[in-house]
Design an enzyme around this catalytic site. Structure first.
Site, PDB file in Angstrom:
ATOM      1  N   LYS A 112      43.443  42.580  22.815  1.00 22.97           N
ATOM      2  CA  LYS A 112      42.153  42.525  23.508  1.00 22.97           C
ATOM      3  C   LYS A 112      42.262  43.279  24.835  1.00 22.97           C
ATOM      4  O   LYS A 112      43.370  43.566  25.309  1.00 22.97           O
ATOM      5  CB  LYS A 112      41.750  41.066  23.735  1.00 22.97           C
ATOM      6  CG  LYS A 112      42.722  40.280  24.607  1.00 22.97           C
ATOM      7  CD  LYS A 112      42.445  38.793  24.566  1.00 22.97           C
ATOM      8  CE  LYS A 112      43.469  38.026  25.383  1.00 22.97           C
ATOM      9  NZ  LYS A 112      43.327  36.574  25.239  1.00 22.97           N
ATOM     10  N   TYR A 165      42.610  50.795  57.438  1.00 27.19           N
ATOM     11  CA  TYR A 165      41.329  50.139  57.744  1.00 27.19           C
ATOM     12  C   TYR A 165      41.530  48.816  58.461  1.00 27.19           C
ATOM     13  O   TYR A 165      42.421  48.038  58.121  1.00 27.19           O
ATOM     14  CB  TYR A 165      40.554  49.864  56.458  1.00 27.19           C
ATOM     15  CG  TYR A 165      39.896  51.076  55.856  1.00 27.19           C
ATOM     16  CD1 TYR A 165      38.923  51.787  56.569  1.00 27.19           C
ATOM     17  CD2 TYR A 165      40.224  51.496  54.576  1.00 27.19           C
ATOM     18  CE1 TYR A 165      38.303  52.895  56.010  1.00 27.19           C
ATOM     19  CE2 TYR A 165      39.601  52.597  54.003  1.00 27.19           C
ATOM     20  CZ  TYR A 165      38.645  53.302  54.722  1.00 27.19           C
ATOM     21  OH  TYR A 165      38.037  54.377  54.172  1.00 27.19           O
TER      22      TYR A 165
HETATM   23  C1  LIG Z   1      44.719  36.156  24.960  1.00 29.29           C
HETATM   24  C2  LIG Z   1      45.042  35.127  23.940  1.00 29.29           C
HETATM   25  C3  LIG Z   1      46.341  35.001  23.432  1.00 29.29           C
HETATM   26  C4  LIG Z   1      47.527  35.764  23.999  1.00 29.29           C
HETATM   27  O1  LIG Z   1      47.997  35.061  25.113  1.00 29.29           O
HETATM   28  P1  LIG Z   1      49.282  35.572  25.953  1.00 29.29           P
HETATM   29  O2  LIG Z   1      49.477  34.538  26.987  1.00 29.29           O
HETATM   30  O3  LIG Z   1      48.902  36.901  26.517  1.00 29.29           O
HETATM   31  O4  LIG Z   1      50.387  35.667  24.962  1.00 29.29           O
HETATM   32  C5  LIG Z   1      46.545  34.107  22.398  1.00 29.29           C
HETATM   33  N1  LIG Z   1      45.535  33.363  21.908  1.00 29.29           N
HETATM   34  C6  LIG Z   1      44.283  33.430  22.404  1.00 29.29           C
HETATM   35  C7  LIG Z   1      43.222  32.554  21.836  1.00 29.29           C
HETATM   36  C8  LIG Z   1      43.999  34.297  23.441  1.00 29.29           C
HETATM   37  O5  LIG Z   1      42.762  34.356  23.937  1.00 29.29           O
END
Ligand SMILES: *Cc1c(COP(=O)(O)O)cnc(C)c1O
Length: 357
Positions: A34, A253
């Protein structure tokens, strides 16, 4: 050309995927890609993992590209479908779909599909964002088992504290999940990266490694290197300016940082519009010419500044690493009060990415 590059080591991602499977007792694993593979480029990461059992994305818009590149892998929609047309498209693309509550389940049952879907019922074991409750899961299990829209019924849930395996909620969630051991599901899935590494009882049938694929640590107290992970992204550049600042003068800044002695200041062409956090405080480490130096002054939109006192030989053009193998993204994140996940996913589109094996 502007000296700023996110170089992505696809061999590291392959290594980390194999490590996830191995640590997960050889279970199948959805590579979680994702958010553009946590900023690493979903297209390239999918192409680099032809042997992956599956991929997981947040929503339908992230799935199309994956299915186009990989006709066989299972592709899981972690948030499920938001409207009937999405269920129809998911069926056409032969996706695996999470159903995270009664409203999505009703929508599925009211939709005619070209072929039935593989469904993952999400159980709320204690995170309290999504999922069926302990009380309504059994009813929905019965209804969906019998539904013509469902080809395969699976169970999944998600941990709130997998990075703290001693946390009471973690134990409670494990127990809640196992409450449904008597129901017949084709597959079960519970473990994210932290749980793969620290909670073997949670491995079940399908693992869901995300952050560990990219070589960052899911734990505050254990580094990626200790875990055997290889960092995939190196954010690097070069000094674009070097100057001497007299004692008492400020840099950047807001004049928030002042030199207490005459100080050589180096400027790097990377700022918050590239995804380097503006909240990074003075002292956040940056690698210049192979040496760690402290960030000084405020991070601005396109640039940041460092104190070069420890690297007298540094000149314009000297190579710089913002994070990568020498300085982990987790270390930079901890200086900023956040986690590696956020820094990796926030590298913006204007940063050139270079993928290599
Ligand atoms: C993003 C996600 C993962 C992966 O989690 P990590 O901590 O990056 O390994 C697994 N399951 C779900 C439902 C997620 O949303």
């Amino acid at each position: 050309m502007r000296p700023l590059l996110a170089s992505i080591d696809l061999s590291a991602i392959r290594h980390n995927y194999q490590l996830a499977r191995q640590q997960g007792g050889g279970r199948k694993a959805f590579a979680v890609i994702k958010a553009n593979a946590y900023g690493h480029g979903a297209r390239e990461v999918v192409s680099a993992l032809p042997e992956a059992d599956g991929f997981a994305v947040a929503f339908l818009g992230e799935a199309g590209e994956v299915r186009g590149l990989h006709m066989l892998a299972r592709v899981l929609l972690l948030q499920g479908c938001f409207e009937p047309a999405e269920f129809r498209m998911a069926a056409q693309m032969e996706l695996d779909v999470v159903v995270q509550g009664p409203e999505q389940a009703e929508m599925l049952l009211a939709t005619r599909l070209v072929k039935p879907l593989r469904i993952w019922l999400k159980l709320d074991t204690g995170m309290h964002r999504l999922g069926f409750t302990r009380d309504n899961l059994r009813d929905w299990y019965q209804r969906l088992h019998a539904a013509p829209q469902v080809a395969e019924l699976n169970l999944m849930s998600h941990f709130a504290c997998a990075d703290e395996p001693e946390h009471p909620l973690h134990t409670r969630q494990l127990g809640e999940f196992d409450t449904f051991a008597d129901l017949t599901f084709a597959h079960r899935s519970l473990a994210n990266s932290a749980a793969i590494l620290a909670t073997p009882q949670s491995h079940h049938d399908w693992l869901r490694p995300g952050i560990m694929l990219y070589g960052a640590s899911p734990f505050a107290s254990r580094s990626a290197v200790e875990l055997g992970l290889q960092p995939a992204m190196t954010l690097s550049g070069a000094l674009v300016s070097v100057r001497e600042v007299p004692a008492g003068d400020s840099v950047g800044y807001g004049a928030t940082w002042s030199a207490t002695a005459p100080t050589r200041i180096g400027t790097i062409s990377c700022g918050y519009a590239d995804g380097y956090p503006r909240c990074a405080p003075p002292g956040t480490p940056v690698l210049v010419g192979g040496r760690r130096v402290p960030l000084v002054g405020r991070v601005s939109m396109d640039m940041l500044t460092v104190d070069l006192s420890q690297v007298p030989e540094a000149v314009v053009g000297t190579p710089v690493e913002l994070w990568g193998r020498a300085i982990s993204v987790d270390e930079v994140a901890s200086h900023c009060g956040t986690i590696g996940y956020e820094l990796l996913t926030r590298v913006t589109a204007r940063v050139k990415r270079h993928h290599h094996y």
